[in-house]
Design a protein around this motif. Structure first.
Motif, PDB file in Angstrom:
ATOM      1  N   PHE A 187       0.840  -1.205   0.000  1.00 48.52           N
ATOM      2  CA  PHE A 187       0.000   0.000   0.000  1.00 48.52           C
ATOM      3  C   PHE A 187       0.874   1.253   0.000  1.00 48.52           C
ATOM      4  O   PHE A 187       0.657   2.172  -0.786  1.00 48.52           O
ATOM      5  CB  PHE A 187      -0.943   0.016   1.203  1.00 48.52           C
ATOM      6  CG  PHE A 187      -1.690   1.311   1.351  1.00 48.52           C
ATOM      7  CD1 PHE A 187      -2.798   1.572   0.569  1.00 48.52           C
ATOM      8  CD2 PHE A 187      -1.269   2.274   2.259  1.00 48.52           C
ATOM      9  CE1 PHE A 187      -3.478   2.777   0.687  1.00 48.52           C
ATOM     10  CE2 PHE A 187      -1.943   3.475   2.380  1.00 48.52           C
ATOM     11  CZ  PHE A 187      -3.054   3.728   1.583  1.00 48.52           C
ATOM     12  N   ARG A 231       2.720   1.637  -3.442  1.00 44.94           N
ATOM     13  CA  ARG A 231       1.810   1.987  -4.528  1.00 44.94           C
ATOM     14  C   ARG A 231       1.182   3.361  -4.307  1.00 44.94           C
ATOM     15  O   ARG A 231       0.952   4.105  -5.260  1.00 44.94           O
ATOM     16  CB  ARG A 231       0.748   0.916  -4.701  1.00 44.94           C
ATOM     17  CG  ARG A 231       1.337  -0.343  -5.326  1.00 44.94           C
ATOM     18  CD  ARG A 231       0.299  -1.403  -5.556  1.00 44.94           C
ATOM     19  NE  ARG A 231       0.897  -2.544  -6.214  1.00 44.94           N
ATOM     20  CZ  ARG A 231       0.584  -2.941  -7.434  1.00 44.94           C
ATOM     21  NH1 ARG A 231      -0.331  -2.290  -8.118  1.00 44.94           N
ATOM     22  NH2 ARG A 231       1.171  -3.989  -7.968  1.00 44.94           N
ATOM     23  N   ARG A 232       0.905   3.708  -3.051  1.00 43.66           N
ATOM     24  CA  ARG A 232       0.369   5.028  -2.748  1.00 43.66           C
ATOM     25  C   ARG A 232       1.377   6.103  -3.170  1.00 43.66           C
ATOM     26  O   ARG A 232       1.033   7.062  -3.844  1.00 43.66           O
ATOM     27  CB  ARG A 232       0.076   5.145  -1.245  1.00 43.66           C
ATOM     28  CG  ARG A 232      -0.442   6.520  -0.836  1.00 43.66           C
ATOM     29  CD  ARG A 232      -0.293   6.769   0.655  1.00 43.66           C
ATOM     30  NE  ARG A 232       1.105   6.839   0.998  1.00 43.66           N
ATOM     31  CZ  ARG A 232       1.658   6.245   2.059  1.00 43.66           C
ATOM     32  NH1 ARG A 232       0.928   5.535   2.884  1.00 43.66           N
ATOM     33  NH2 ARG A 232       2.950   6.377   2.299  1.00 43.66           N
ATOM     34  N   ASN A 233       2.640   5.896  -2.790  1.00 45.12           N
ATOM     35  CA  ASN A 233       3.668   6.869  -3.153  1.00 45.12           C
ATOM     36  C   ASN A 233       3.834   6.960  -4.667  1.00 45.12           C
ATOM     37  O   ASN A 233       4.011   8.047  -5.219  1.00 45.12           O
ATOM     38  CB  ASN A 233       4.996   6.512  -2.488  1.00 45.12           C
ATOM     39  CG  ASN A 233       4.969   6.740  -0.993  1.00 45.12           C
ATOM     40  OD1 ASN A 233       4.167   7.520  -0.496  1.00 45.12           O
ATOM     41  ND2 ASN A 233       5.826   6.057  -0.263  1.00 45.12           N
ATOM     42  N   LEU A 288       0.839   8.919  -6.007  1.00 43.61           N
ATOM     43  CA  LEU A 288       1.010  10.343  -5.714  1.00 43.61           C
ATOM     44  C   LEU A 288       2.055  10.970  -6.638  1.00 43.61           C
ATOM     45  O   LEU A 288       1.885  12.089  -7.131  1.00 43.61           O
ATOM     46  CB  LEU A 288       1.389  10.543  -4.250  1.00 43.61           C
ATOM     47  CG  LEU A 288       0.286  10.232  -3.233  1.00 43.61           C
ATOM     48  CD1 LEU A 288       0.860  10.181  -1.826  1.00 43.61           C
ATOM     49  CD2 LEU A 288      -0.835  11.243  -3.306  1.00 43.61           C
ATOM     50  N   ILE A 306      -6.870   9.418  -1.214  1.00 48.50           N
ATOM     51  CA  ILE A 306      -6.693   8.002  -0.879  1.00 48.50           C
ATOM     52  C   ILE A 306      -6.993   7.829   0.601  1.00 48.50           C
ATOM     53  O   ILE A 306      -6.473   8.576   1.428  1.00 48.50           O
ATOM     54  CB  ILE A 306      -5.249   7.531  -1.166  1.00 48.50           C
ATOM     55  CG1 ILE A 306      -4.858   7.789  -2.616  1.00 48.50           C
ATOM     56  CG2 ILE A 306      -5.090   6.062  -0.802  1.00 48.50           C
ATOM     57  CD1 ILE A 306      -3.381   7.564  -2.897  1.00 48.50           C
ATOM     58  N   SER A 366      -6.588   4.926   3.507  1.00 49.53           N
ATOM     59  CA  SER A 366      -6.024   3.614   3.813  1.00 49.53           C
ATOM     60  C   SER A 366      -7.100   2.736   4.430  1.00 49.53           C
ATOM     61  O   SER A 366      -8.187   3.206   4.772  1.00 49.53           O
ATOM     62  CB  SER A 366      -4.841   3.750   4.782  1.00 49.53           C
ATOM     63  OG  SER A 366      -5.309   4.089   6.066  1.00 49.53           O
ATOM     64  N   TYR A 411      -4.814  10.384   2.648  1.00 52.03           N
ATOM     65  CA  TYR A 411      -3.657  10.856   1.889  1.00 52.03           C
ATOM     66  C   TYR A 411      -4.228  11.613   0.700  1.00 52.03           C
ATOM     67  O   TYR A 411      -5.157  11.145   0.043  1.00 52.03           O
ATOM     68  CB  TYR A 411      -2.799   9.693   1.391  1.00 52.03           C
ATOM     69  CG  TYR A 411      -2.265   8.825   2.492  1.00 52.03           C
ATOM     70  CD1 TYR A 411      -1.061   9.125   3.109  1.00 52.03           C
ATOM     71  CD2 TYR A 411      -2.975   7.717   2.925  1.00 52.03           C
ATOM     72  CE1 TYR A 411      -0.570   8.326   4.129  1.00 52.03           C
ATOM     73  CE2 TYR A 411      -2.496   6.911   3.939  1.00 52.03           C
ATOM     74  CZ  TYR A 411      -1.300   7.221   4.536  1.00 52.03           C
ATOM     75  OH  TYR A 411      -0.814   6.435   5.539  1.00 52.03           O
ATOM     76  N   GLU A 412      -3.692  12.784   0.434  1.00 53.97           N
ATOM     77  CA  GLU A 412      -4.239  13.557  -0.665  1.00 53.97           C
ATOM     78  C   GLU A 412      -3.158  14.336  -1.384  1.00 53.97           C
ATOM     79  O   GLU A 412      -2.088  14.634  -0.832  1.00 53.97           O
ATOM     80  CB  GLU A 412      -5.336  14.510  -0.180  1.00 53.97           C
ATOM     81  CG  GLU A 412      -4.869  15.539   0.818  1.00 53.97           C
ATOM     82  CD  GLU A 412      -6.011  16.420   1.305  1.00 53.97           C
ATOM     83  OE1 GLU A 412      -5.883  17.645   1.163  1.00 53.97           O
ATOM     84  OE2 GLU A 412      -7.009  15.875   1.802  1.00 53.97           O
TER      85      GLU A 412
END
Length: 168
Positions: free
Chosen positions: A21, A24-26, A29, A47, A49, A55-56
């Motif tokens: 997570f 992939r989130r990074n 972004l 996003i 979690s 996370y935005e």
């Protein structure tokens, strides 16, 4: 040589899931930032979690203004022409799905706050306790690291002070 294709299914191992997570989130972004710079596009990415942390990314003036712009655009489309029955149905289904997700997140937040625990069984209470213990350990670890950093800064300051005194 390229990477192999990844089977898209839920990762069962909690640690691996969290690592994936985060990576992939990074990556997501980063891609959002790149498309906004390269193409001069206004991009908003939100996003949540699995634990409900937000996370935005927003390339515009503010997330609120970008979301308002999005709402104006979608409502203008609705007013310009009546959407088809399929579009209305899919939007309603999306609304219902989002509503259910919000309810789950609110229920989880209330549990973490210690509210509405009466209907939980022993196993669910144990799981909640483990999650809270893990969170508490993270907080204490971070607090200890902050204290160690401050002590290190103090030690370095005294070391410089003592070194200056020996030079004089």
């Amino acid at each position: 040589m390229g990477r192999g294709r990844v089977e898209l299914k839920r990762i069962e191992n909690k640690i691996n899931r969290q690592v994936t997570f985060a990576k992939r989130r990074n990556g997501l972004l980063k891609k959002a930032c790149e498309i906004s710079v390269l193409c001069d596009a206004e991009v908003a990415l939100i996003i949540f979690s699995s634990r409900g942390k937000l996370y935005e990314f927003c390339s515009g003036p503010s997330m609120e203004k970008t979301l308002e712009k999005y709402q104006r655009y979608t409502y203008a489309e609705l007013e310009a022409g009546q959407p088809s029955q399929d579009t209305q149905q899919s939007r309603y289904e999306e609304y219902e799905n989002l509503k259910a997700k919000v309810e789950v997140l609110q229920r989880t937040q209330r549990r973490l706050d210690g509210e509405n625990l009466e209907h939980l069984d022993t196993e669910e209470l144990q799981q909640l306790e483990n999650e809270l213990d893990l969170s508490l350990k993270r907080v204490r670890s971070r607090q200890s690291q902050n204290i160690l950093d401050q002590l290190s800064d103090i030690f370095e300051g005294r070391k410089r002070c003592c070194w200056k005194q020996t030079m004089n």
